[in-house]
Design a protein around this motif. Structure first.
Motif, short mmCIF file in Angstrom:
data_model
loop_
_atom_site.label_atom_id
_atom_site.label_comp_id
_atom_site.label_asym_id
_atom_site.label_seq_id
_atom_site.Cartn_x
_atom_site.Cartn_y
_atom_site.Cartn_z
N ILE A 129 0.59 -1.10 -0.15
CA ILE A 129 -0.17 0.05 0.08
C ILE A 129 0.73 1.24 -0.02
O ILE A 129 0.79 2.22 -1.06
N ASN A 130 1.73 1.28 0.73
CA ASN A 130 2.46 2.51 1.04
C ASN A 130 3.56 2.81 0.10
O ASN A 130 4.19 3.96 -0.10
N TYR A 131 3.92 1.68 -0.51
CA TYR A 131 5.25 1.77 -1.45
C TYR A 131 4.59 1.37 -2.96
O TYR A 131 4.47 1.94 -3.92
N THR A 132 4.62 -0.10 -3.14
CA THR A 132 4.37 -0.56 -4.51
C THR A 132 3.19 0.05 -5.27
O THR A 132 3.29 0.45 -6.26
N TYR A 133 2.14 0.00 -4.64
CA TYR A 133 0.69 0.54 -5.14
C TYR A 133 1.01 2.18 -5.40
O TYR A 133 0.34 2.66 -6.26
N THR A 134 1.71 2.68 -4.60
CA THR A 134 1.69 4.11 -4.46
C THR A 134 2.56 4.49 -5.74
O THR A 134 2.13 5.33 -6.56
N ILE A 135 3.78 3.89 -5.79
CA ILE A 135 4.47 4.32 -6.99
C ILE A 135 4.05 3.88 -8.43
O ILE A 135 4.22 4.60 -9.35
N LYS A 136 2.98 2.94 -8.27
CA LYS A 136 2.74 2.24 -9.72
C LYS A 136 1.60 3.56 -10.07
O LYS A 136 1.46 4.11 -11.29
N PHE A 137 1.01 4.01 -9.16
CA PHE A 137 -0.14 5.12 -9.55
C PHE A 137 0.46 6.54 -9.62
O PHE A 137 0.07 7.14 -10.50
N ILE A 138 1.66 6.81 -9.06
CA ILE A 138 2.21 7.94 -9.08
C ILE A 138 3.08 7.88 -10.94
O ILE A 138 2.78 8.93 -11.59
N ARG A 139 3.30 6.76 -11.28
CA ARG A 139 3.63 6.77 -12.79
C ARG A 139 2.59 6.95 -13.63
O ARG A 139 2.75 7.64 -14.53
N LYS A 140 1.39 6.64 -13.28
CA LYS A 140 0.13 7.07 -14.20
C LYS A 140 0.03 8.52 -13.99
O LYS A 140 -0.47 9.11 -15.35
N LEU A 141 0.29 9.04 -12.91
CA LEU A 141 -0.11 10.57 -12.86
C LEU A 141 0.99 11.21 -13.46
O LEU A 141 0.77 12.31 -14.35
N ILE A 142 2.08 10.60 -13.70
CA ILE A 142 3.28 11.44 -14.29
C ILE A 142 2.96 11.32 -16.02
O ILE A 142 3.12 12.38 -16.60
N GLN A 143 2.24 10.41 -16.33
CA GLN A 143 2.03 10.11 -17.70
C GLN A 143 0.77 11.08 -18.18
O GLN A 143 0.94 11.68 -19.14
N ARG A 144 0.16 11.57 -17.02
CA ARG A 144 -0.97 12.95 -17.44
C ARG A 144 -0.29 13.97 -17.10
O ARG A 144 -1.02 14.96 -17.49
N ASN A 145 0.88 14.28 -16.67
CA ASN A 145 1.71 15.44 -16.55
C ASN A 145 0.89 16.34 -15.53
O ASN A 145 0.75 17.66 -15.92
N VAL A 146 0.61 15.76 -14.45
CA VAL A 146 -0.19 16.48 -13.25
C VAL A 146 0.79 16.82 -12.21
O VAL A 146 2.06 16.24 -12.24
N ARG A 147 0.32 17.87 -11.35
CA ARG A 147 1.33 18.15 -10.33
C ARG A 147 0.96 17.15 -9.08
O ARG A 147 -0.24 17.23 -8.70
N ILE A 148 2.15 16.69 -8.56
CA ILE A 148 2.00 15.65 -7.81
C ILE A 148 2.32 16.23 -6.20
O ILE A 148 3.47 17.00 -6.23
N VAL A 149 1.53 16.21 -5.17
CA VAL A 149 1.78 16.72 -3.71
C VAL A 149 2.03 15.24 -3.11
O VAL A 149 0.62 14.74 -2.65
#
Length: 297
Positions: free
Chosen positions: A84-104
């Motif tokens: 939850i705290n790492y594996t799923y989180t970074i996979k989701f972050i990769r999807k957000l990066i593809q959308r070019n959104v601001r991540i906090v």
């Protein structure tokens, strides 16, 4: 610009969501703890993630607060918590990066080992427990990507004035009413009023700072003994409260904990200019609420 608050039903996320919805167009998510106005979201579930991703544009801000935050539970359930705290989180972050959104990304003071204390935004993390290590791994993942549109938030102990959630003041208040309370004189930390945290987060969302790491917290430092004494002083049940003064090493934990994990926020405050409530006033306000609750007598 829209704000997406992932993990909006928690003790920090829920008051932040209620505050931001008066200021911004916001979507908040929950996983298990349903709250009115939030949408269901399951980190690590492809369909759930894609449904949310499709609502997000490159003009939006995504605040990632979803995590297992109970340090003891994380230690007892290392595989589940790591996913939850790492594996799923970074996979989701990769999807957000593809959308070019601001991540906090919402990290923690637990990324520090707690030997020195007074950690600023440039201090080098060295976590000692499972929870801190997973948070640090996500921080490192973000730092090592070539992606630039992100910020990392660390905070101290935040205090919500609702009794709906646990907080450090309530936990200590209840412990002081027991016969076996121990307070470590060398354990240092800070507490931050939730209202101050919310204002700081709004300013951060609107900020154009290029800084990557922000410490959103008060830097009014307390020892655990000073903290306990302030709770006793402000409670009408002070004569029922007692504790034994010890050193941090004398308290039994299942895994290492940071003794001095207090943060400083000087660098962040150059940009956000927040005047945080002092610890004495926060404790007085919360204890007054706790004294009114019958089941803590």
């Amino acid at each position: 610009m829209k704000v997406f608050l992932i993990g909006a039903s928690g003790s920090i996320g829920w008051p932040l969501f209620q505050f931001l919805k008066k200021k911004k167009v916001i979507t908040g998510t929950y996983h298990k703890n349903h709250k009115p106005g939030l949408i269901k979201f399951s980190l690590g579930v492809k369909k759930s993630e894609n449904n949310l991703i499709n609502k997000i544009s490159n003009q939006d801000v995504v605040i990632l607060m979803s995590a297992e935050t109970n340090v003891s539970w994380v230690h007892a359930n290392p595989k589940k918590s790591f996913n939850i705290n790492y594996t799923y989180t970074i996979k989701f972050i990769r999807k957000l990066i593809q959308r070019n959104v601001r991540i906090v990304y919402f990290s923690s003071a637990e990324v520090f080992n707690g030997k020195k204390g007074y950690y600023n935004e440039r201090s080098i993390p060295n976590p000692v427990n499972v929870y801190g290590k997973t948070k640090f791994k996500v921080e490192n993942f973000l730092k090592k990507t070539k992606y630039k549109n992100y910020q990392i938030i660390r905070t101290g102990r935040n205090v919500n004035m609702s009794d709906e959630y646990r907080c450090m003041i309530k936990d200590t208040y209840l412990r002081l009413l027991n016969d076996d309370a121990k307070m470590a004189k060398d354990n240092l930390f800070t507490i931050t009023h939730m209202n101050d945290f919310n204002i700081a987060m709004l300013k951060l969302i609107d900020s154009k700072s290029k800084n990557k790491i922000f410490h959103v917290c008060s830097d009014d430092v307390l020892s655990r003994v000073e903290f306990a004494d302030l709770i006793k002083k402000n409670s009408k049940y002070k004569y029922k409260m007692q504790y034994r003064t010890v050193k941090f090493k004398d308290i039994d934990y299942n895994e290492p904990r940071a003794c001095k994990n207090n943060l400083t926020c000087d660098i962040t405050n150059k940009f956000l200019k927040i005047k945080f409530k002092n610890a004495k006033s926060i404790i007085k306000e919360k204890v007054k609420i706790l004294d009114k609750i019958k089941n803590v007598k």
